[in-house]
Design an enzyme around this catalytic site. Sequence first.
Site, PDB file in Angstrom:
ATOM      1  N   SER A 187      35.020  38.260 -11.078  1.00 42.26           N
ATOM      2  CA  SER A 187      35.216  38.095  -9.639  1.00 42.26           C
ATOM      3  C   SER A 187      33.957  38.257  -8.809  1.00 42.26           C
ATOM      4  O   SER A 187      33.947  37.899  -7.630  1.00 42.26           O
ATOM      5  CB  SER A 187      36.273  39.091  -9.154  1.00 42.26           C
ATOM      6  N   LYS A 559      29.185  -5.156 -38.538  1.00 44.48           N
ATOM      7  CA  LYS A 559      30.173  -4.369 -37.799  1.00 44.48           C
ATOM      8  C   LYS A 559      29.491  -3.118 -37.257  1.00 44.48           C
ATOM      9  O   LYS A 559      28.988  -2.308 -38.021  1.00 44.48           O
ATOM     10  CB  LYS A 559      31.353  -3.986 -38.682  1.00 44.48           C
TER      11      LYS A 559
END
Length: 852
Positions: A187, A559
């Site tokens: 906090s 690919k």
Amino acid sequence: MARSSGGSAGDGPDSYVEVGGHRLRLTNLDKVLYPETGTTKAEVIEYYSRVADALITHARDRPATRKRWVSGVGTAEKPGQVFFEKNLPSSAPDWILRRPIQHSDHVNEYPLVNDLATLVWIAQQAALEIHVPQWRFGRNGARKNPDRMVLDLDPGEGAGLAECAEVARLVRQILQGMGLDPMPVTSGSKGIHLYAALDGTQSSDEVSAVAHELARALEADHPELVVSDMKKAVRGGKVLLDWSQNNGSKTTVVPYSLRGRARPTVAAPRTWRELAAPGLAQLEFGEVLKRLAAKGDPLADVSAGRSGDFDSGHERGGEELAEYRRMRNRSKTPEPFGDVPGSDPSWKPDPQNPHFVIQEHHASSLHYDFRLERDGVLVSWAVPKGVPTDPSQNHLAVHVEDHPFDYGTFEGSIPKGEYGAGEVAIWDRGRYELEKWRDDPGDGEVILTIHGEKHGSHRLALIQTKQGDNPKNWMLHLMKSQDPVDWDAEGGPVNRVTGEKWHGHRTVSSGRKGLGAPTKTIVGSRVPSTALHPMLATLGATTGVDRFAGGPDWSYEMKWDGIRAIATIRGDEVTLRSRNGLDLTGSYPELAELAAAVRGDAVLDGEIVALDGAGRPSFGTLQKRMGLTSPRDVERGRLATPVHYFVFDVLSAGGISHLDDPYATRRGLLAELVTDRGAVTVPPDAGDDLAAALATSEKLGLEGVIAKRRDSPYRAGKRSRDWIKLKHTLTQEVVVGGWRPGNGSRADSIGSLLLGIPDADGLRYVGRVGTGFTDRQLAEIRARLDGMTRATPPLLDVPSADARDAHWVTPSLVGEVEFAELTADGRLRAPSWRGWRPDKDPSEVVREAPGQ
């Protein structure tokens, strides 16, 4: 910030800066606000500027209460004077967004911290702390249900952060059992706040009651550690689990806010791993800046990730729909009321790919209702003359009450005597792409491109007029860059009435009922990328009796191990869309180079790839870039892991469609159209010798080869045997349906993921994968799946041995594995994890088998 000259009494000269188009006067920048550290107002403003993106995410649309220390926080012996400020002062700039709240005997106007300029203005006032509730305002000023639960763990005398962390872990266990995934915030004062995202279906009173019950349950189970009573006399050596933060009138310091303590500490989001570390401490603003720059915001998903869930349009209370419901009699009109989910499976809320609908409304006079999905409802305008067909003619659009999302499927008769009585029919509906949505009172603006199922794509602007005193009056404008013609699913123009397709030079009549019938001569057929999905290849075998043999009718390409993307280039503007239609443009900014590499306007097909240290395309390397959305994360990813766009097909050039041209023709055009430049490459084809192409692919460490029939057209969105993919190893896209805990070093982590592939009966279990992960990936996957918990298995036919200790999750994530072979019962043998496929939707996953 650059200072301008100009004298000012007090602590240093004034500074004038421009932020977001607003000129701000900053005063007393040298004033020391934290004497113990010498931190000045200039440093405070600089801090808030640097954390603005993260802080605003948690403060947006919430009324902000400020705590100001105009003379600084002082010292322990002589604390500075603090002022609580709720109402905006008359001196506040008029551009600050604000919302009124009626208190018992007065009304306060609160600022909304929705932009950097407002945050800088607040810091200039020496408002060190910003506090907000757990609910937001809706667009119309109505108060919504809370979208998060907050629990404040406040240590009493003799307890500290270590005890708070212990209680936090106990709370987490309970919340996870409720399907919530809390995140901690130290906090900046003494304790820890826990934030958990909610779905918005409960009121503040209901959330507060649940939080209170949770606090009492923990107090009963751990009386030596937890207390739920606010009285200080009973809190010695314990942690108060303050549930009252969820009261609708209470506020909590916003994450990333400074605190008015002796030192410049911050309400700092943390990870659970940090809470378990020894030496846990509150963080100061310099530490927070470094963490945010290096790791991003661990709390971001709590405020941003669930908005689409709670704004479904069916939330209890339905504040956004209060006006709509007030105007209608539920027992007399067949219109939907937004409290029962709709039955049309194609019409579901989708914040990432939102819907629009235009309804033809034969009320007292004919008009058209233009509605846009936004925050789970349909924001609506009545347009008397309909959508304009000429950029030089704007049409009036009257902003009306929000409608339920399911109104987008409504057609029928509204009875005589009821509001809006008359016939309603759907004129068009579809999806839209949003460029801008500004809600500023009196200065609203929406810019978007609609993609209709019947009437095609059009770029439009809705602009709130500033003439007169009626804020409901807007104008609807057709942007000049759009041709008023319709397009079919393959990008060709069609007659809106007959459905006939045209090619070459044709004159197209709009056929719009009630909207006039302009004509437009076009050349060829234009291909909007948003209407297209890539052509897909069929898996072929390289060995065995059913192996693909090739021949003179085929060409070969390597690919590339990346993700497919359709690129649209219009002038200097480049747009990238994934196979399932997601907008990838912002995630790969380096590919804006396509504008310089391509001659003229074009729509291209290609692969986004990342190269490994050896210069080979690597799907694992590309994972570092996939899923990044915030500008900070994207820029950091761009620098660390650049990507390339390998172009291999042309869908249109110069506004002319080439979908029907043979592959060989399109390949020849590609060489003329695109120049290799930086991140953009046209890889050479691999010739017409299949064996040589496969050998080269294997030697280079590539995934395989794509064989393409030379005379084949481009079949947008379809899987075709005109393209055959030939792989050296087998890979399979899979849907993650659960996980099993690990053993040994993985005892607190994931041991394996449980996988499924959709079939006709549901999501069929195909095995589990436990290899191919790094420890970091496992931690990230665990954090991701913890927020998706469900009670029942989503997979069919899971063996009891695998289901015994399984944790089930919502099957919404697609990954890819490499495997040795399929067993006789359809399971993957020896699968290894390759990575996530955020470009794929679970519904797109198919079982890969040669010839399929």
